[in-house]
Motif scaffolding. Structure first.
Motif, PDB file in Angstrom:
ATOM      1  N   SER A 135       0.844  -1.196   0.000  1.00 41.07           N
ATOM      2  CA  SER A 135       0.000   0.000   0.000  1.00 41.07           C
ATOM      3  C   SER A 135       0.878   1.245   0.000  1.00 41.07           C
ATOM      4  O   SER A 135       2.036   1.205   0.430  1.00 41.07           O
ATOM      5  N   TYR A 180      -9.830  -5.869  -2.787  1.00 41.51           N
ATOM      6  CA  TYR A 180      -8.512  -5.244  -2.764  1.00 41.51           C
ATOM      7  C   TYR A 180      -8.308  -4.328  -3.972  1.00 41.51           C
ATOM      8  O   TYR A 180      -8.980  -4.448  -4.994  1.00 41.51           O
ATOM      9  N   MET A 181      -7.334  -3.421  -3.827  1.00 38.04           N
ATOM     10  CA  MET A 181      -6.892  -2.615  -4.967  1.00 38.04           C
ATOM     11  C   MET A 181      -6.041  -3.491  -5.874  1.00 38.04           C
ATOM     12  O   MET A 181      -5.319  -4.374  -5.389  1.00 38.04           O
ATOM     13  N   ASP A 182      -6.112  -3.264  -7.175  1.00 36.34           N
ATOM     14  CA  ASP A 182      -5.237  -4.046  -8.033  1.00 36.34           C
ATOM     15  C   ASP A 182      -3.847  -3.424  -8.060  1.00 36.34           C
ATOM     16  O   ASP A 182      -3.618  -2.319  -7.550  1.00 36.34           O
ATOM     17  N   GLU A 184      -2.006  -2.107 -10.342  1.00 36.29           N
ATOM     18  CA  GLU A 184      -1.864  -0.817 -11.017  1.00 36.29           C
ATOM     19  C   GLU A 184      -2.184   0.336 -10.071  1.00 36.29           C
ATOM     20  O   GLU A 184      -1.460   1.337 -10.023  1.00 36.29           O
ATOM     21  N   GLU A 185      -3.280   0.185  -9.311  1.00 34.29           N
ATOM     22  CA  GLU A 185      -3.688   1.245  -8.379  1.00 34.29           C
ATOM     23  C   GLU A 185      -2.684   1.410  -7.240  1.00 34.29           C
ATOM     24  O   GLU A 185      -2.366   2.529  -6.839  1.00 34.29           O
ATOM     25  N   ILE A 186      -2.195   0.280  -6.721  1.00 35.34           N
ATOM     26  CA  ILE A 186      -1.231   0.350  -5.622  1.00 35.34           C
ATOM     27  C   ILE A 186       0.067   1.004  -6.093  1.00 35.34           C
ATOM     28  O   ILE A 186       0.656   1.826  -5.394  1.00 35.34           O
ATOM     29  N   LYS A 188       0.428   3.215  -8.476  1.00 34.49           N
ATOM     30  CA  LYS A 188       0.176   4.649  -8.603  1.00 34.49           C
ATOM     31  C   LYS A 188       0.215   5.335  -7.236  1.00 34.49           C
ATOM     32  O   LYS A 188       0.824   6.407  -7.076  1.00 34.49           O
ATOM     33  N   GLU A 189      -0.400   4.710  -6.250  1.00 30.88           N
ATOM     34  CA  GLU A 189      -0.445   5.260  -4.896  1.00 30.88           C
ATOM     35  C   GLU A 189       0.957   5.366  -4.295  1.00 30.88           C
ATOM     36  O   GLU A 189       1.315   6.387  -3.700  1.00 30.88           O
ATOM     37  N   GLU A 192       3.057   8.150  -5.816  1.00 29.07           N
ATOM     38  CA  GLU A 192       2.647   9.461  -5.307  1.00 29.07           C
ATOM     39  C   GLU A 192       3.170   9.702  -3.890  1.00 29.07           C
ATOM     40  O   GLU A 192       3.620  10.799  -3.565  1.00 29.07           O
ATOM     41  N   TYR A 222       3.822  -2.536 -16.977  1.00 33.41           N
ATOM     42  CA  TYR A 222       4.131  -1.837 -15.730  1.00 33.41           C
ATOM     43  C   TYR A 222       5.289  -0.846 -15.889  1.00 33.41           C
ATOM     44  O   TYR A 222       5.321   0.180 -15.210  1.00 33.41           O
TER      45      TYR A 222
END
Length: 355
Positions: A135, A180-182, A184-186, A188-189, A192, A222
């Motif tokens: 995360s 859960y987040m996939d 790709e989203e994790i 990106k997070e 950031e 990726y």
């Protein structure tokens, strides 16, 4: 193609072979991957299981084997990059980290907990550190602690998504509900969350993705999303150089999609493995612990569902045990040499980066 630079460590290809224990990724596999231009990772978890005094003198057996495996990997790939993977939840974590550092290990990868004091242990050495997170919150916490206590950023983050094999960084109910987040989203997070620390220290902190990466199409995808590289475990199990017994490898080759399942683990988080006699036995209730290695901090032998050390050692040796595997293990259909697998992955990646 290569976006991966970890300080002074620059592999030819942005591919890290995941650390898989017990006994799945030792010197033979890690050395072969490093020789072919990737980063080879030795699993340090109960690494001394083949030593005669393993049960009676667990720590010393593991330290001795750690030194031997690192040296063997170096013989295979004198110019390659070699790392070790150790779980923060291990009771002997500090001692084995220091042993690896004394052997001049290039990289330490740590999951199953937050390695908040790791910078102090590698201070004054060339060894790089790569926490495993699932995360952006975890990446931010680690970065804040490293910044405040040690005045440095992490050398690299490995972002492990929900499709990984082995122990997962997501709660049981999240995995079962697929809420859960996939990856790709994790990714990106995390990118950031670490940006302020990159700006403060004027460095690029490489972020490597793991969990479900299967082929060059995935790698290119990726890399285009901002990852510096990938970590792959499942594909490297089905190689000639993998240290596991042939029966373990063939479990991957023969697995069907419906055979890949979640299992409970003494670590506290769920794991992903291949359905077999052991998992079916576990479904019937806890498997009593005959002896305790005192290997994991959160494990109580009186209440644990089973002994994780015995379960993994048995499977590595080709007998009934726990066979950890990623969600895409059913797609494995052959055993290749590491050289051939790396060639295929690199060619596929280049093709998809150009398309």
């Amino acid at each position: 193609m290569n976006h991966l630079r970890i300080g002074n460590l620059v592999p030819k290809w942005p591919i890290i072979q995941g650390g898989m224990g017990i006994g799945i990724s030792l010197s033979s596999l890690a050395g072969a991957v490093a020789k072919e231009g990737g980063i080879g990772i030795i699993s340090g978890v109960q690494i001394g299981y083949r030593e005669e005094d393993f049960q009676k003198n667990n720590l010393e057996a593991n330290k001795r084997a750690m030194r031997e495996e690192i040296r063997k990997a170096r013989e295979i790939a004198p110019e390659g990059i070699i790392g070790v993977n150790l779980l923060a939840a291990m009771t002997t974590y500090d001692e084995l980290i220091l042993t690896a550092i004394e052997e001049g290990i290039d990289l330490i990868v740590t999951g199953a907990g937050l390695p908040l004091d790791l910078p102090k242990m590698v201070e004054g050495t060339e060894t790089k550190i790569a926490p495993v997170v699932s995360s952006g919150k975890a990446a931010r916490l680690i970065s804040k602690v490293y910044d405040k206590k040690f005045g440095i950023p992490a050398d690299m983050f490995i972002v492990e998504g929900p499709l990984a094999g082995g122990h997962l960084g997501f709660k049981k109910e999240v995995m079962e509900s697929e809420s859960y987040m996939d990856l790709e989203e994790i990714l990106k997070e995390v990118l950031e969350e670490i940006r302020p620390f990159e700006e403060k220290y004027e460095v690029k902190i490489p972020v490597v993705v793991a969990g479900g990466i299967f082929d060059g199409k995935d790698i290119a995808h990726y890399l285009k999303l901002g990852a510096s590289g990938v970590q792959m475990g499942t594909r490297f199990v089905a190689t000639e150089e993998c240290n596991a017994d042939l029966d373990f490898k063939m479990s991957y080759v023969h697995a069907r999609a419906e055979d890949i399942r979640l299992v409970k683990s003494p670590v506290g988080m769920p794991g992903r493995a291949i359905e077999n006699a052991f998992t079916r036995k576990l479904d019937q209730g806890n498997i009593p612990v005959k002896r305790c290695y005192n290997c994991l901090i959160p494990c109580d032998p009186r209440t644990t569902p089973y002994c994780i050390s015995d379960a993994l050692i048995h499977s590595a040796e080709g007998t009934e045990g726990l066979i950890f595997a990623g969600a895409n293990a059913y797609r494995v259909d052959e055993i290749l040499s590491v050289k051939e697998l790396m060639r295929k992955l690199v060619e596929e990646t280049k093709d998809h980066l150009d398309s």
